[in-house]
Design a protein around this motif. Structure first.
Motif, PDB file in Angstrom:
ATOM      1  N   VAL A   1       0.862  -1.175   0.000  1.00  0.00           N
ATOM      2  CA  VAL A   1       0.000   0.000   0.000  1.00  0.00           C
ATOM      3  C   VAL A   1       0.903   1.231   0.000  1.00  0.00           C
ATOM      4  O   VAL A   1       1.535   1.560   1.003  1.00  0.00           O
ATOM      5  CB  VAL A   1      -0.953   0.002   1.209  1.00  0.00           C
ATOM      6  CG1 VAL A   1      -1.946   1.148   1.081  1.00  0.00           C
ATOM      7  CG2 VAL A   1      -1.676  -1.331   1.328  1.00  0.00           C
TER       8      VAL A   1
ATOM      9  N   ASP B   1       1.306   5.234  -2.124  1.00  0.00           N
ATOM     10  CA  ASP B   1       0.763   6.193  -3.088  1.00  0.00           C
ATOM     11  C   ASP B   1       1.832   6.828  -3.971  1.00  0.00           C
ATOM     12  O   ASP B   1       1.507   7.563  -4.901  1.00  0.00           O
ATOM     13  CB  ASP B   1      -0.054   7.279  -2.370  1.00  0.00           C
ATOM     14  CG  ASP B   1       0.763   8.109  -1.400  1.00  0.00           C
ATOM     15  OD1 ASP B   1       1.765   7.595  -0.857  1.00  0.00           O
ATOM     16  OD2 ASP B   1       0.403   9.270  -1.167  1.00  0.00           O
TER      17      ASP B   1
ATOM     18  N   ASP C   1       4.122   6.273  -6.904  1.00  0.00           N
ATOM     19  CA  ASP C   1       4.232   5.303  -7.992  1.00  0.00           C
ATOM     20  C   ASP C   1       5.643   4.733  -8.135  1.00  0.00           C
ATOM     21  O   ASP C   1       5.815   3.531  -8.369  1.00  0.00           O
ATOM     22  CB  ASP C   1       3.803   5.922  -9.322  1.00  0.00           C
ATOM     23  CG  ASP C   1       2.324   6.232  -9.368  1.00  0.00           C
ATOM     24  OD1 ASP C   1       1.556   5.637  -8.578  1.00  0.00           O
ATOM     25  OD2 ASP C   1       1.926   7.073 -10.208  1.00  0.00           O
TER      26      ASP C   1
ATOM     27  N   GLY D   1      -2.634   2.320  -4.262  1.00  0.00           N
ATOM     28  CA  GLY D   1      -2.240   3.667  -3.858  1.00  0.00           C
ATOM     29  C   GLY D   1      -3.215   4.429  -2.993  1.00  0.00           C
ATOM     30  O   GLY D   1      -2.988   5.585  -2.679  1.00  0.00           O
ATOM     31  N   HIS D   2      -4.299   3.817  -2.561  1.00  0.00           N
ATOM     32  CA  HIS D   2      -5.299   4.512  -1.752  1.00  0.00           C
ATOM     33  C   HIS D   2      -5.646   3.659  -0.542  1.00  0.00           C
ATOM     34  O   HIS D   2      -5.974   2.477  -0.677  1.00  0.00           O
ATOM     35  CB  HIS D   2      -6.556   4.783  -2.595  1.00  0.00           C
ATOM     36  CG  HIS D   2      -7.514   5.716  -1.940  1.00  0.00           C
ATOM     37  ND1 HIS D   2      -8.455   5.280  -1.043  1.00  0.00           N
ATOM     38  CD2 HIS D   2      -7.665   7.055  -2.048  1.00  0.00           C
ATOM     39  CE1 HIS D   2      -9.157   6.317  -0.630  1.00  0.00           C
ATOM     40  NE2 HIS D   2      -8.690   7.408  -1.217  1.00  0.00           N
ATOM     41  N   GLY D   3      -5.601   4.258   0.642  1.00  0.00           N
ATOM     42  CA  GLY D   3      -5.787   3.515   1.878  1.00  0.00           C
ATOM     43  C   GLY D   3      -7.119   2.801   2.006  1.00  0.00           C
ATOM     44  O   GLY D   3      -7.176   1.639   2.421  1.00  0.00           O
ATOM     45  N   THR D   4      -8.204   3.464   1.659  1.00  0.00           N
ATOM     46  CA  THR D   4      -9.525   2.849   1.790  1.00  0.00           C
ATOM     47  C   THR D   4      -9.660   1.658   0.854  1.00  0.00           C
ATOM     48  O   THR D   4     -10.113   0.579   1.261  1.00  0.00           O
ATOM     49  CB  THR D   4     -10.633   3.887   1.521  1.00  0.00           C
ATOM     50  OG1 THR D   4     -10.423   5.011   2.393  1.00  0.00           O
ATOM     51  CG2 THR D   4     -12.008   3.309   1.758  1.00  0.00           C
ATOM     52  N   LEU D   5      -9.266   1.831  -0.396  1.00  0.00           N
ATOM     53  CA  LEU D   5      -9.318   0.736  -1.362  1.00  0.00           C
ATOM     54  C   LEU D   5      -8.407  -0.407  -0.912  1.00  0.00           C
ATOM     55  O   LEU D   5      -8.760  -1.583  -1.030  1.00  0.00           O
ATOM     56  CB  LEU D   5      -8.910   1.228  -2.751  1.00  0.00           C
ATOM     57  CG  LEU D   5      -8.823   0.162  -3.846  1.00  0.00           C
ATOM     58  CD1 LEU D   5     -10.178  -0.523  -4.063  1.00  0.00           C
ATOM     59  CD2 LEU D   5      -8.327   0.789  -5.145  1.00  0.00           C
TER      60      LEU D   5
ATOM     61  N   LEU E   1      -1.019   8.004   3.552  1.00  0.00           N
ATOM     62  CA  LEU E   1      -1.777   7.568   2.381  1.00  0.00           C
ATOM     63  C   LEU E   1      -3.037   8.402   2.241  1.00  0.00           C
ATOM     64  O   LEU E   1      -3.587   8.864   3.244  1.00  0.00           O
ATOM     65  CB  LEU E   1      -2.208   6.097   2.545  1.00  0.00           C
ATOM     66  CG  LEU E   1      -1.116   5.053   2.648  1.00  0.00           C
ATOM     67  CD1 LEU E   1      -1.690   3.763   3.219  1.00  0.00           C
ATOM     68  CD2 LEU E   1      -0.501   4.823   1.284  1.00  0.00           C
ATOM     69  N   PRO E   2      -3.533   8.554   1.025  1.00  0.00           N
ATOM     70  CA  PRO E   2      -4.859   9.161   0.878  1.00  0.00           C
ATOM     71  C   PRO E   2      -5.926   8.173   1.360  1.00  0.00           C
ATOM     72  O   PRO E   2      -5.719   6.961   1.330  1.00  0.00           O
ATOM     73  CB  PRO E   2      -4.973   9.411  -0.630  1.00  0.00           C
ATOM     74  CG  PRO E   2      -4.004   8.483  -1.269  1.00  0.00           C
ATOM     75  CD  PRO E   2      -2.905   8.246  -0.257  1.00  0.00           C
ATOM     76  N   GLY E   3      -7.045   8.679   1.820  1.00  0.00           N
ATOM     77  CA  GLY E   3      -8.078   7.802   2.366  1.00  0.00           C
ATOM     78  C   GLY E   3      -7.665   7.414   3.770  1.00  0.00           C
ATOM     79  O   GLY E   3      -7.333   8.257   4.594  1.00  0.00           O
TER      80      GLY E   3
END
Length: 131
Positions: free
Chosen positions: A7, A9, A11, A32-36, A55-57
């Motif tokens: 995990v 973000d 690249d 790259g997204h925490g929730t996903l 991370l985002p999310g």
């Protein structure tokens, strides 16, 4: 061959870790997204999770805490791989349930060694639970 979810973000960092661990014989997916990532980990149940902190999310620490509170992922090895330095940061992650804490930049050899150690511990624990 282990199934690993990284995990991250960034690249470039994601590609580097994916390449190093693929060369070591593992199958690595980068999210790259925490929730996903949390939803994917809960569904796929990989052999190992590697988390960044920022991370985002959902942030990495929140993902870590949730995975440790979920019976299906409670014993999944989790390696924190982050640029966040400091003994307090590492202690917080280890107390929350991380199996290891590696700081960027890292050497490919160190990453592979820590991944292999986490996977060996998981295999040993699974063998003991099967008895």
């Amino acid at each position: 061959m282990a199934r690993i979810i990284y995990v991250e973000d960034d690249d470039l960092a994601g590609l580097l870790v994916q390449e190093v661990l693929t060369e070591a014989g593992h199958l690595v997916g980068v999210i790259g997204h925490g929730t996903l990532a949390y939803e994917t980990i809960a569904f796929k149940k990989p052999d190992l999770v590697i988390l960044d902190r920022a991370l985002p999310g959902l942030p990495g620490m929140e993902i870590l805490k949730r995975l440790r509170q979920t019976p299906a992922t409670y014993l999944t090895p989790i390696l924190m791989l982050t640029a966040k330095r400091g003994e307090a940061m590492a202690d917080e992650a280890l107390r929350a349930g991380a199996d290891d804490y590696l700081i960027k930049p890292f050497t490919p050899e160190d990453l592979v060694q820590r991944v292999e150690a986490a996977l060996a511990t998981k295999q040993f624990t699974a063998g003991r639970r099967a008895r």
